[in-house]
Design an enzyme around this catalytic site. Structure first.
Site, short mmCIF file in Angstrom:
data_model
loop_
_atom_site.label_atom_id
_atom_site.label_comp_id
_atom_site.label_asym_id
_atom_site.label_seq_id
_atom_site.Cartn_x
_atom_site.Cartn_y
_atom_site.Cartn_z
N ASP A 1 0.14 1.11 24.92
CA ASP A 1 -1.08 1.85 24.59
C ASP A 1 -2.26 0.89 24.58
OD1 ASP A 1 -2.88 3.82 23.07
OD2 ASP A 1 -0.99 4.93 23.13
N HIS B 1 -6.78 4.48 19.70
CA HIS B 1 -5.68 5.34 20.15
C HIS B 1 -4.32 4.71 19.86
CE1 HIS B 1 -3.16 7.47 23.21
NE2 HIS B 1 -3.97 8.47 22.97
N ASN C 1 -2.55 16.71 28.77
CA ASN C 1 -3.41 17.70 28.13
C ASN C 1 -4.26 18.47 29.15
OD1 ASN C 1 -2.59 16.47 25.64
ND2 ASN C 1 -4.12 14.89 26.00
N SER D 1 -0.61 13.00 23.08
CA SER D 1 -0.50 11.60 22.67
C SER D 1 0.01 11.48 21.24
CB SER D 1 -1.86 10.91 22.74
OG SER D 1 -2.20 10.55 24.04
#
Length: 306
Positions: free
Chosen positions: A47, A84, A180, A246
């Site tokens: 990530d 994130h 998404n 996520s």
């Protein structure tokens, strides 16, 4: 290789959730009540990095590496300048020292920074990170058990698929957010590596168990878990609520850590990737009766090892 990858965060929600209600939805306490919290399980989080000094996470970090151009390409600096990665890591492993607990609070995190602080990266760097995770060994001989990826690309790339298959062959479970892109439409959407058969592709529901309008659907979907208004750790020792597949994927990564520890106790050995996947699929409850939007159903740890 010029193909790019990006994080799969959907939206930023108001920072008003002081409890991760998703933990109740998946029945994580069924394991915690038996003191099973993911101990000695290593999860590689690919990530934007991590807040290495966060009060809830700093003790979980077992190692890390930067595969991006951030910090002048310094491989030893995997600090999260986005938020994130820290949010994802908290869903997996936050320790509840002050404010927040993750699914597997005693698991160990190998932080592989494959997305830069703007949330983007290259597929080449992702592939390098996968092989790094396969070959990584800790000071006491630890190896990576699980890879968590809340990222994706719309391009199906053979070298990426080859790396995924090699990791699974080495008994590493790979958990990937589905993406998404759906926007409430009844169409199939594909993000890679999520749509590869070898990975565990995770879609999202809200906290009332309704399918998230953004959650990608396709025939390779494996499981769904909470992904809306998820309160977790954030950069600068902070906390924030975010939504997206996520956020759904790390619930499953943490659940796998609990299943691994339980299996070690019950069977006195390591499960293969296929055996662990079978236990995960047992730990689900169908909601909609449509595998393209929910896979095998909602993550439900109350059904594990029954």
């Amino acid at each position: 290789m010029k193909d790019s990858i990006s994080l799969l965060e959907f939206d930023v929600m108001p920072d008003d959730k002081q409890k991760n209600s998703g933990l109740d939805m998946i029945f994580a306490s069924q394991f915690w009540n038996r003191n099973i919290e993911g101990s000695k399980v290593v999860i590689a989080v690919m990530d934007t990095g991590i807040d290495i000094n966060h009060e809830e996470l700093k003790d979980n970090i077992i190692g890390g590496r930067n595969f991006t151009s951030d910090y002048q390409y310094n491989p030893n600096n995997y600090l999260d300048g986005n938020g994130h990665g820290t949010h994802v890591a908290g869903i997996i492993a936050a320790q509840n020292k002050k404010k927040y607990i993750g699914v597997a609070p005693k698991s160990s995190l190998l932080i592989l920074k494959t997305l830069n602080n703007n949330g983007s990266g290259s597929v080449t760097n992702l592939i390098q990170a996968i092989y790094y995770a396969i070959n990584w060994r800790g000071e006491n001989g630890e190896k990576v058990n699980i890879i968590s990826m809340s990222l994706g690309t719309k391009n199906n790339i053979k070298l990426l698929h080859d790396a995924i298959k090699y990791a699974v062959k080495n008994d590493i479970s790979i958990v990937v957010a589905s993406g998404n892109d759906r926007n409430g439409k009844e169409v199939l959407n594909y993000r890679y590596p999520g749509a590869y058969n070898e990975v565990i592709q995770v879609g999202s529901v809200n906290l009332t168990k309704k399918l998230s309008s953004f959650s990608n659907s396709n025939e390779q979907l494996d499981i769904i878990s909470p992904g809306e208004s998820i309160y977790s750790t954030f950069i600068q020792n902070g906390y924030k609520s975010l939504s997206g597949t996520s956020m759904a994927a790390p619930f499953v990564a943490g659940a796998l850590a609990l299943l691994i520890e339980e299996a070690r106790i019950l069977f006195k050995r390591e499960l293969t990737e296929a055996e662990l996947y079978a236990q995960l699929i047992k730990s689900t409850s169908l909601l909609f009766g449509n595998p393209t939007i929910e896979g095998n159903g909602l993550l439900n740890l109350s059904k594990s090892f029954t």
